[in-house]
Enzyme design. Structure first.
Site, short mmCIF file in Angstrom:
data_model
loop_
_atom_site.label_atom_id
_atom_site.label_comp_id
_atom_site.label_asym_id
_atom_site.label_seq_id
_atom_site.Cartn_x
_atom_site.Cartn_y
_atom_site.Cartn_z
N TRP A 150 -4.96 -5.89 -2.92
CA TRP A 150 -4.19 -7.05 -3.39
C TRP A 150 -4.88 -8.38 -3.05
CZ3 TRP A 150 0.81 -8.88 -0.50
CH2 TRP A 150 1.36 -9.99 -1.17
N ASP B 177 -6.06 1.25 -3.55
CA ASP B 177 -4.93 0.82 -4.35
C ASP B 177 -5.17 -0.58 -4.90
OD1 ASP B 177 -1.85 1.34 -4.90
OD2 ASP B 177 -2.02 -0.75 -4.24
N TYR C 24 -3.81 -8.09 -9.58
CA TYR C 24 -4.35 -8.57 -8.30
C TYR C 24 -5.52 -9.54 -8.54
CZ TYR C 24 -1.57 -4.99 -5.90
OH TYR C 24 -0.55 -4.21 -5.42
N ARG D 29 6.13 -2.67 -11.93
CA ARG D 29 7.54 -3.04 -11.69
C ARG D 29 8.34 -2.69 -12.92
NH1 ARG D 29 9.25 -5.84 -7.29
NH2 ARG D 29 7.58 -6.57 -5.93
N ASN E 186 8.17 0.08 -7.10
CA ASN E 186 9.34 -0.81 -7.04
C ASN E 186 10.47 -0.36 -7.97
OD1 ASN E 186 7.99 -2.74 -5.23
ND2 ASN E 186 6.69 -3.13 -6.98
N GLN F 161 5.94 3.70 -5.21
CA GLN F 161 5.33 2.81 -4.23
C GLN F 161 6.29 1.64 -4.01
OE1 GLN F 161 1.70 -0.30 -3.95
NE2 GLN F 161 1.06 1.71 -4.70
N SER G 138 2.72 -3.05 2.18
CA SER G 138 2.95 -4.04 3.26
C SER G 138 3.57 -3.42 4.51
CB SER G 138 3.79 -5.22 2.74
OG SER G 138 3.09 -5.96 1.77
N LEU H 32 2.75 -3.82 7.45
CA LEU H 32 2.83 -4.82 8.54
C LEU H 32 3.65 -6.03 8.06
CD1 LEU H 32 -0.88 -4.77 9.83
CD2 LEU H 32 1.03 -3.26 10.41
#
Ligand code: NAP
Length: 300
Positions: free
Chosen positions: A26, A52, A57, A127, A157, A178, A208, A210
Protein backbone atom coordinates in the site's frame (compact mmCIF):
# COMPACT_ATOMS: atom_id res chain seq x y z
CA UNK A 1 0.52 -20.90 26.46
CA UNK A 2 -0.93 -19.47 23.28
CA UNK A 3 1.46 -19.04 20.35
CA UNK A 4 1.08 -18.06 16.68
CA UNK A 5 0.98 -21.05 14.35
CA UNK A 6 4.11 -20.51 12.27
CA UNK A 7 3.28 -23.09 9.60
CA UNK A 8 2.50 -22.24 5.97
CA UNK A 9 -1.13 -21.25 5.46
CA UNK A 10 -3.30 -22.73 2.76
CA UNK A 11 -5.55 -19.98 1.41
CA UNK A 12 -9.12 -21.19 1.59
CA UNK A 13 -9.55 -24.44 -0.32
CA UNK A 14 -7.03 -23.39 -2.96
CA UNK A 15 -3.57 -24.73 -3.80
CA UNK A 16 -2.00 -21.43 -2.75
CA UNK A 17 0.21 -21.73 0.31
CA UNK A 18 1.77 -18.68 1.93
CA UNK A 19 4.01 -17.82 4.85
CA UNK A 20 2.35 -17.00 8.18
CA UNK A 21 2.85 -13.23 7.67
CA UNK A 22 2.38 -11.35 4.38
CA UNK A 23 3.85 -8.12 3.05
CA UNK A 24 1.72 -5.26 1.73
CA UNK A 25 2.56 -2.68 -0.93
CA UNK A 26 0.00 0.00 0.00
CA UNK A 27 2.71 2.47 1.03
CA UNK A 28 5.30 1.29 -1.54
CA UNK A 29 4.99 4.28 -3.86
CA UNK A 30 6.53 6.43 -1.09
CA UNK A 31 9.89 5.08 -2.35
CA UNK A 32 11.82 4.33 -5.54
CA UNK A 33 11.83 1.18 -7.68
CA UNK A 34 15.21 0.19 -6.18
CA UNK A 35 13.70 0.47 -2.71
CA UNK A 36 10.63 -1.46 -3.84
CA UNK A 37 13.00 -4.25 -4.89
CA UNK A 38 14.82 -4.20 -1.54
CA UNK A 39 11.55 -4.36 0.41
CA UNK A 40 10.05 -7.09 -1.73
CA UNK A 41 13.20 -9.23 -1.54
CA UNK A 42 13.42 -8.66 2.22
CA UNK A 43 9.85 -9.86 2.61
CA UNK A 44 10.39 -12.97 0.49
CA UNK A 45 13.65 -13.76 2.30
CA UNK A 46 11.78 -13.45 5.62
CA UNK A 47 9.23 -16.04 4.44
CA UNK A 48 6.50 -13.47 3.71
CA UNK A 49 5.65 -15.10 0.44
CA UNK A 50 2.37 -13.32 -0.28
CA UNK A 51 2.83 -9.86 -1.73
CA UNK A 52 -0.36 -7.82 -1.44
CA UNK A 53 -0.96 -4.88 -3.74
CA UNK A 54 -3.89 -3.14 -5.47
CA UNK A 55 -4.53 -1.07 -8.57
CA UNK A 56 -5.37 1.92 -6.36
CA UNK A 57 -2.13 1.80 -4.32
CA UNK A 58 -0.05 4.89 -4.96
CA UNK A 59 -3.12 7.08 -5.51
CA UNK A 60 -3.32 9.85 -6.68
CA UNK A 61 -0.90 8.11 -9.05
CA UNK A 62 -3.30 5.20 -9.81
CA UNK A 63 -1.34 2.00 -10.42
CA UNK A 64 1.94 3.40 -9.08
CA UNK A 65 2.60 0.58 -6.58
CA UNK A 66 1.87 -2.09 -9.21
CA UNK A 67 4.17 -0.28 -11.67
CA UNK A 68 7.01 -0.29 -9.15
CA UNK A 69 6.57 -4.02 -8.65
CA UNK A 70 6.51 -4.38 -12.43
CA UNK A 71 9.92 -2.66 -12.63
CA UNK A 72 11.25 -4.97 -9.92
CA UNK A 73 9.98 -8.06 -11.76
CA UNK A 74 11.36 -6.82 -15.08
CA UNK A 75 14.84 -6.51 -13.55
CA UNK A 76 14.60 -9.81 -11.66
CA UNK A 77 11.94 -12.06 -13.26
CA UNK A 78 12.85 -15.01 -11.00
CA UNK A 79 11.24 -13.21 -8.05
CA UNK A 80 7.82 -13.82 -9.56
CA UNK A 81 8.03 -17.59 -8.92
CA UNK A 82 8.88 -16.95 -5.28
CA UNK A 83 5.72 -15.01 -4.48
CA UNK A 84 2.00 -15.46 -4.31
CA UNK A 85 0.92 -12.25 -6.02
CA UNK A 86 -2.33 -10.68 -4.85
CA UNK A 87 -3.95 -7.55 -6.23
CA UNK A 88 -7.34 -5.84 -6.12
CA UNK A 89 -9.73 -3.84 -8.26
CA UNK A 90 -12.87 -1.82 -7.73
CA UNK A 91 -11.79 1.51 -6.18
CA UNK A 92 -11.59 4.56 -8.46
CA UNK A 93 -11.59 7.85 -6.53
CA UNK A 94 -13.58 10.02 -6.45
CA UNK A 95 -16.40 7.75 -7.79
CA UNK A 96 -15.47 5.80 -5.52
CA UNK A 97 -16.45 2.20 -6.42
CA UNK A 98 -17.20 0.36 -9.67
CA UNK A 99 -17.35 -3.44 -9.83
CA UNK A 100 -19.18 -3.79 -13.14
CA UNK A 101 -17.75 -6.72 -15.15
CA UNK A 102 -16.07 -4.71 -17.92
CA UNK A 103 -14.41 -2.36 -15.43
CA UNK A 104 -13.10 -5.21 -13.29
CA UNK A 105 -11.77 -7.09 -16.31
CA UNK A 106 -10.11 -3.99 -17.79
CA UNK A 107 -8.55 -3.08 -14.43
CA UNK A 108 -7.14 -6.57 -14.04
CA UNK A 109 -5.68 -6.51 -17.56
CA UNK A 110 -4.02 -3.16 -16.80
CA UNK A 111 -2.63 -4.59 -13.53
CA UNK A 112 -1.09 -7.51 -15.43
CA UNK A 113 0.58 -5.12 -17.86
CA UNK A 114 1.85 -2.84 -15.09
CA UNK A 115 3.29 -5.74 -13.08
CA UNK A 116 4.92 -7.44 -16.08
CA UNK A 117 3.24 -10.73 -15.33
CA UNK A 118 0.73 -12.88 -17.17
CA UNK A 119 -1.29 -14.17 -14.24
CA UNK A 120 -2.42 -12.93 -10.84
CA UNK A 121 -2.50 -15.61 -8.14
CA UNK A 122 -5.16 -14.00 -5.98
CA UNK A 123 -7.51 -11.35 -7.31
CA UNK A 124 -9.80 -9.39 -4.98
CA UNK A 125 -12.80 -7.16 -5.25
CA UNK A 126 -11.30 -4.39 -3.13
CA UNK A 127 -14.52 -2.98 -1.66
CA UNK A 128 -18.19 -3.73 -2.22
CA UNK A 129 -19.89 -1.63 -4.90
CA UNK A 130 -23.52 -1.07 -3.85
CA UNK A 131 -24.58 -0.35 -7.43
CA UNK A 132 -23.43 -3.61 -8.98
CA UNK A 133 -25.56 -6.71 -8.34
CA UNK A 134 -23.61 -9.67 -6.96
CA UNK A 135 -24.40 -11.69 -10.10
CA UNK A 136 -22.61 -9.08 -12.21
CA UNK A 137 -19.58 -8.97 -9.90
CA UNK A 138 -19.46 -12.77 -10.15
CA UNK A 139 -19.58 -12.57 -13.95
CA UNK A 140 -16.56 -10.25 -14.03
CA UNK A 141 -14.58 -12.51 -11.70
CA UNK A 142 -15.47 -15.65 -13.67
CA UNK A 143 -14.45 -14.02 -16.96
CA UNK A 144 -10.99 -13.43 -15.48
CA UNK A 145 -10.68 -16.99 -14.16
CA UNK A 146 -11.88 -18.51 -17.43
CA UNK A 147 -9.41 -16.37 -19.41
CA UNK A 148 -6.57 -17.68 -17.17
CA UNK A 149 -5.75 -14.16 -16.00
CA UNK A 150 -6.34 -14.93 -12.32
CA UNK A 151 -5.89 -18.19 -10.42
CA UNK A 152 -8.09 -17.56 -7.39
CA UNK A 153 -10.68 -14.98 -6.39
CA UNK A 154 -11.52 -13.26 -3.12
CA UNK A 155 -13.09 -10.16 -1.61
CA UNK A 156 -11.97 -7.45 0.74
CA UNK A 157 -14.00 -5.40 3.21
CA UNK A 158 -17.14 -7.46 2.57
CA UNK A 159 -19.68 -7.92 5.34
CA UNK A 160 -20.65 -11.55 6.01
CA UNK A 161 -23.98 -11.18 4.19
CA UNK A 162 -22.31 -9.57 1.16
CA UNK A 163 -19.77 -12.41 1.09
CA UNK A 164 -22.51 -15.06 1.24
CA UNK A 165 -24.57 -13.33 -1.46
CA UNK A 166 -21.64 -13.05 -3.88
CA UNK A 167 -20.55 -16.61 -3.12
CA UNK A 168 -24.05 -17.84 -3.99
CA UNK A 169 -23.58 -16.46 -7.53
CA UNK A 170 -20.22 -18.17 -8.08
CA UNK A 171 -19.39 -21.77 -8.89
CA UNK A 172 -15.93 -21.52 -7.36
CA UNK A 173 -14.99 -20.45 -3.82
CA UNK A 174 -14.05 -17.01 -2.63
CA UNK A 175 -10.86 -18.08 -0.89
CA UNK A 176 -10.48 -15.07 1.41
CA UNK A 177 -12.03 -12.01 2.93
CA UNK A 178 -9.39 -9.36 3.60
CA UNK A 179 -10.56 -7.07 6.40
CA UNK A 180 -9.07 -4.74 8.96
CA UNK A 181 -8.24 -6.76 12.06
CA UNK A 182 -5.89 -5.95 14.91
CA UNK A 183 -5.87 -5.58 18.68
CA UNK A 184 -7.32 -2.13 17.99
CA UNK A 185 -10.00 -3.33 15.56
CA UNK A 186 -11.39 -6.60 16.82
CA UNK A 187 -14.79 -6.32 15.11
CA UNK A 188 -14.26 -9.29 12.73
CA UNK A 189 -14.41 -11.63 15.74
CA UNK A 190 -17.77 -10.21 16.80
CA UNK A 191 -19.52 -9.28 13.54
CA UNK A 192 -19.52 -12.78 12.02
CA UNK A 193 -16.58 -12.31 9.62
CA UNK A 194 -14.23 -14.76 11.35
CA UNK A 195 -17.06 -17.25 11.91
CA UNK A 196 -17.99 -17.11 8.25
CA UNK A 197 -14.40 -17.68 7.14
CA UNK A 198 -14.41 -20.89 9.19
CA UNK A 199 -17.84 -21.89 7.91
CA UNK A 200 -16.80 -21.44 4.26
CA UNK A 201 -13.16 -22.63 4.68
CA UNK A 202 -12.10 -19.21 3.53
CA UNK A 203 -9.07 -17.34 4.92
CA UNK A 204 -9.33 -14.18 6.98
CA UNK A 205 -6.53 -11.94 5.80
CA UNK A 206 -5.89 -9.14 8.28
CA UNK A 207 -4.89 -5.71 6.97
CA UNK A 208 -3.22 -3.08 9.19
CA UNK A 209 -2.36 -5.48 12.04
CA UNK A 210 -0.51 -2.62 13.76
CA UNK A 211 -3.49 -0.31 13.28
CA UNK A 212 -1.64 1.32 10.39
CA UNK A 213 1.08 2.38 12.84
CA UNK A 214 -1.33 3.98 15.36
CA UNK A 215 -0.73 1.16 17.83
CA UNK A 216 3.00 1.84 17.79
CA UNK A 217 2.76 5.51 18.70
CA UNK A 218 -0.13 5.21 21.17
CA UNK A 219 0.57 6.41 24.73
CA UNK A 220 -0.16 3.40 26.92
CA UNK A 221 -0.88 5.70 29.86
CA UNK A 222 -3.73 7.49 28.10
CA UNK A 223 -7.21 6.87 29.54
CA UNK A 224 -8.81 5.67 26.31
CA UNK A 225 -9.62 2.45 24.48
CA UNK A 226 -6.42 2.74 22.43
CA UNK A 227 -4.39 3.46 25.58
CA UNK A 228 -5.81 0.41 27.34
CA UNK A 229 -5.10 -1.84 24.33
CA UNK A 230 -1.53 -0.51 24.14
CA UNK A 231 -1.02 -1.18 27.86
CA UNK A 232 -2.38 -4.73 27.59
CA UNK A 233 -0.07 -5.40 24.62
CA UNK A 234 2.89 -3.90 26.46
CA UNK A 235 2.44 -6.38 29.30
CA UNK A 236 2.85 -9.23 26.80
CA UNK A 237 5.70 -7.46 25.00
CA UNK A 238 7.72 -6.85 28.17
CA UNK A 239 7.40 -10.45 29.33
CA UNK A 240 8.48 -11.71 25.88
CA UNK A 241 11.22 -9.04 25.46
CA UNK A 242 9.81 -7.86 22.16
CA UNK A 243 8.25 -4.57 21.06
CA UNK A 244 4.54 -3.80 21.12
CA UNK A 245 4.27 -4.49 17.40
CA UNK A 246 5.34 -8.11 17.85
CA UNK A 247 2.75 -8.55 20.61
CA UNK A 248 0.07 -6.98 18.38
CA UNK A 249 0.93 -9.18 15.41
CA UNK A 250 0.90 -12.23 17.68
CA UNK A 251 -2.54 -11.24 19.00
CA UNK A 252 -3.89 -11.18 15.43
CA UNK A 253 -2.42 -14.58 14.56
CA UNK A 254 -3.43 -16.21 17.84
CA UNK A 255 -7.06 -15.14 17.30
CA UNK A 256 -7.37 -18.01 14.79
CA UNK A 257 -4.59 -20.23 13.39
CA UNK A 258 -5.71 -19.59 9.82
CA UNK A 259 -5.49 -15.77 9.96
CA UNK A 260 -2.78 -14.24 7.77
CA UNK A 261 -1.78 -10.67 8.72
CA UNK A 262 -0.31 -8.27 6.16
CA UNK A 263 2.31 -5.90 7.52
CA UNK A 264 3.08 -2.61 5.79
CA UNK A 265 6.33 -1.17 7.12
CA UNK A 266 8.46 0.62 4.55
CA UNK A 267 11.67 0.11 6.53
CA UNK A 268 13.61 -2.88 5.25
CA UNK A 269 15.01 -3.79 8.69
CA UNK A 270 11.51 -3.86 10.22
CA UNK A 271 10.29 -6.44 7.70
CA UNK A 272 12.40 -9.36 8.98
CA UNK A 273 12.04 -8.09 12.56
CA UNK A 274 8.29 -8.67 12.32
CA UNK A 275 8.99 -12.41 12.49
CA UNK A 276 9.70 -11.90 16.21
CA UNK A 277 5.91 -12.10 16.55
CA UNK A 278 6.04 -15.79 15.67
CA UNK A 279 7.86 -16.54 18.94
CA UNK A 280 5.58 -14.52 21.20
CA UNK A 281 3.72 -16.48 23.84
CA UNK A 282 0.74 -15.26 25.81
CA UNK A 283 -1.50 -16.75 28.42
CA UNK A 284 -5.24 -17.00 27.89
CA UNK A 285 -5.61 -14.36 30.56
CA UNK A 286 -3.30 -11.97 28.69
CA UNK A 287 -5.19 -12.59 25.44
CA UNK A 288 -8.50 -11.82 27.14
CA UNK A 289 -7.04 -8.72 28.76
CA UNK A 290 -6.40 -7.36 25.25
CA UNK A 291 -10.01 -8.22 24.32
CA UNK A 292 -11.35 -6.51 27.44
CA UNK A 293 -9.18 -3.45 26.83
CA UNK A 294 -10.70 -3.14 23.35
CA UNK A 295 -14.27 -3.72 24.58
CA UNK A 296 -13.91 -1.23 27.40
CA UNK A 297 -15.95 -3.47 29.69
CA UNK A 298 -15.17 -6.78 31.29
CA UNK A 299 -16.36 -10.09 29.90
CA UNK A 300 -19.26 -11.65 31.77
P1 NAP B 1 0.54 -1.90 9.51
O1 NAP B 1 1.68 -2.86 9.57
O2 NAP B 1 -0.57 -2.00 10.51
O3 NAP B 1 1.08 -0.41 9.61
C1 NAP B 1 2.25 0.00 8.96
C2 NAP B 1 2.62 1.35 9.53
O4 NAP B 1 3.07 1.15 10.86
C3 NAP B 1 3.73 2.01 8.75
O5 NAP B 1 3.43 3.40 8.63
C4 NAP B 1 4.92 1.80 9.65
O6 NAP B 1 5.86 2.83 9.56
C5 NAP B 1 4.31 1.78 11.01
N1 NAP B 1 5.16 1.01 11.91
C6 NAP B 1 5.54 -0.27 11.79
N2 NAP B 1 6.38 -0.60 12.81
C7 NAP B 1 6.51 0.49 13.55
C8 NAP B 1 7.23 0.76 14.72
N3 NAP B 1 8.00 -0.18 15.31
N4 NAP B 1 7.14 2.00 15.25
C9 NAP B 1 6.38 2.95 14.65
N5 NAP B 1 5.66 2.74 13.51
C10 NAP B 1 5.73 1.52 12.98
O7 NAP B 1 -0.06 -2.05 8.09
P2 NAP B 1 -0.57 -1.06 6.93
O8 NAP B 1 0.61 -0.49 6.20
O9 NAP B 1 -1.58 -0.11 7.44
O10 NAP B 1 -1.31 -2.10 6.02
C11 NAP B 1 -0.63 -3.29 5.63
C12 NAP B 1 -1.12 -3.77 4.30
O11 NAP B 1 -2.49 -4.11 4.39
C13 NAP B 1 -1.07 -2.72 3.18
O12 NAP B 1 0.22 -2.58 2.62
C14 NAP B 1 -2.05 -3.32 2.21
O13 NAP B 1 -1.42 -4.35 1.48
C15 NAP B 1 -3.10 -3.91 3.14
N6 NAP B 1 -4.27 -3.01 3.29
C16 NAP B 1 -5.42 -3.40 2.71
C17 NAP B 1 -6.56 -2.60 2.82
C18 NAP B 1 -7.82 -3.06 2.17
O14 NAP B 1 -8.79 -2.26 2.10
N7 NAP B 1 -7.89 -4.27 1.70
C19 NAP B 1 -6.50 -1.39 3.52
C20 NAP B 1 -5.29 -1.02 4.12
C21 NAP B 1 -4.17 -1.85 4.01
P3 NAP B 1 7.31 2.54 8.88
O15 NAP B 1 7.03 2.35 7.43
O16 NAP B 1 8.08 3.78 9.18
O17 NAP B 1 7.88 1.33 9.54
Amino acid sequence: MLKPDRSQKRLGKSDLNVGPISYGHWRLAEGSAAEAGDKTRAALDAGMTMIDTASIYGFPDFGAAESLLGEVLKDEPSLRQKMVLATKAGIYPPTPYDCTPDTIVETCEASLRRMNTDVIDLFYIHRPDMLTPHADVAEGLMRLVEAGKVREIAVSNYTPSMFAALQSKLDRPLIANQVEFSAMRQDPVWDGTLDQCQQYDSTLIAWSPLGGGELMTQDAGEKSQAGAVAAALDAVAVRNRVDRGAAALAFTMISHPGIVPIIGTQRVNRIAEANAALDVEMTREEYYQIVVAWRGVGLP
